[in-house]
Design a protein around this motif. Structure first.
Motif, short mmCIF file in Angstrom:
data_model
loop_
_atom_site.label_atom_id
_atom_site.label_comp_id
_atom_site.label_asym_id
_atom_site.label_seq_id
_atom_site.Cartn_x
_atom_site.Cartn_y
_atom_site.Cartn_z
N LYS A 1 0.94 -0.97 -0.33
CA LYS A 1 0.24 -0.27 -0.04
C LYS A 1 1.18 1.17 -0.43
CE LYS A 1 -3.28 -0.65 2.57
NZ LYS A 1 -4.31 -0.53 3.85
N ILE B 1 0.94 3.93 -2.88
CA ILE B 1 1.37 5.05 -3.21
C ILE B 1 1.73 6.38 -3.62
CG2 ILE B 1 1.33 7.55 -1.23
CD1 ILE B 1 0.00 5.43 0.54
N GLN C 1 -5.96 12.42 -0.10
CA GLN C 1 -6.29 11.47 0.20
C GLN C 1 -7.42 10.88 -0.39
OE1 GLN C 1 -6.90 11.12 4.39
NE2 GLN C 1 -8.11 9.23 4.36
N ALA D 1 -7.53 7.41 -3.53
CA ALA D 1 -8.00 6.38 -2.93
C ALA D 1 -8.23 5.93 -4.41
CB ALA D 1 -8.90 6.57 -1.79
N PHE E 1 -5.86 4.77 3.79
CA PHE E 1 -4.65 5.28 3.40
C PHE E 1 -4.55 6.44 4.91
CE2 PHE E 1 -6.02 3.72 -0.81
CZ PHE E 1 -4.72 3.30 -0.78
#
Length: 262
Positions: A15, A19, A32, A36, A46
């Protein structure tokens, strides 16, 4: 193989890497929610990861609620031993080459599918072409790319093309005309071609050879003709200086050591 990969999965690490890889290609950052959406996940997944990445200095909040990549990864890459050691070994030779030719020059290596500029020497005069250290350049349309491909074994060359394709670059194979050009490059020891990016510039590129005879790097002079020819040597003189320099660099990195000691 797939079962082994699933067995050792680390979802949190994946994850975080997702990012970083996403933000690396975005200017101005993302919120954010936007992160996502692009990754096909819930925004709540996240929040903690973004907080940790921000606290560790890998991302920073910009324009209020947007997250952008910082230069920390670039700094870590600069500390990576092989490119850093190579650049430190050949920097004096790059500086001398710039003084002799009155032109800038760059040191380029192949890394994860792309030729990457790992060192840059500015031209000593007022005018010259420079490129940022860390820049990814074309594999098929640059002098550096041609040299790295030409001075690779057929197996290594195919692996480089496949790796380039895996980065999302347009899928392509090496056309016969380019294969024939590689033979010419190997025979002459350098590539000279008009820049595909900057009008009026001729890219002069030659390999820094590893002990096995393959290119571990390329040095490129983006040759820019100047009105005052007395101030800047011609292309032929620049090529001669480039070949002398890359031969010296190959010696510094170990190529030819066994022959000299025999």
């Amino acid at each position: 193989m797939a079962q082994t990969e699933d067995r050792y999965r680390a979802p949190a690490l994946d994850k975080g890497l997702d990012i970083l890889e996403l933000l690396a290609g975005i200017e101005g950052g993302l919120t954010q929610a936007e992160i996502a959406k692009r990754l096909g996940r819930s925004p709540n997944e996240f929040y903690r990861m973004l907080d940790r990445l921000a606290r560790r200095g890998y991302v920073a909040r910009v324009d209020g609620d947007r997250y952008a990549l910082t230069l920390k990864l670039f700094g870590l890459a600069q500390m990576h031993a092989p490119p850093r050691r190579l650049a430190s070994l050949v920097t004096p030779l790059m500086r001398d080459l710039a003084a002799r030719t009155r032109q800038a020059n760059q040191l380029v290596v192949f890394d994860r599918g792309h030729p990457v500029v790992v060192a840059q020497q500015e031209a000593p005069g007022y005018w010259g072409i420079s490129i940022r250290v860390g820049s990814h350049i074309g594999l098929f349309d640059t002098g550096s790319g041609h040299v790295l491909l030409a001075f690779a074994s057929p197996e290594r060359r195919q692996a480089m093309v496949a790796e380039n394709r895996d980065t999302g670059a347009p899928a392509r194979d090496i056309p016969p005309a380019l294969e024939a050009r590689f033979e010419k490059i190997r025979a002459e020891g350098f590539e000279a071609m008009p820049s595909a990016q900057t009008a009026g510039v001729t890219n002069l590129s030659a390999p820094v050879l590893a002990p096995d005879g393959e290119a571990m790097a390329a040095v490129t002079i983006p040759y820019l003709p100047l009105v005052d020819r007395a101030e800047a040597p011609g292309v032929e003189e620049a090529v001669a200086a480039l070949l002398e320099t890359t031969t010296a660099m190959s010696g510094v990195t170990g190529h030819g050591t066994e022959d000299e000691g025999a």
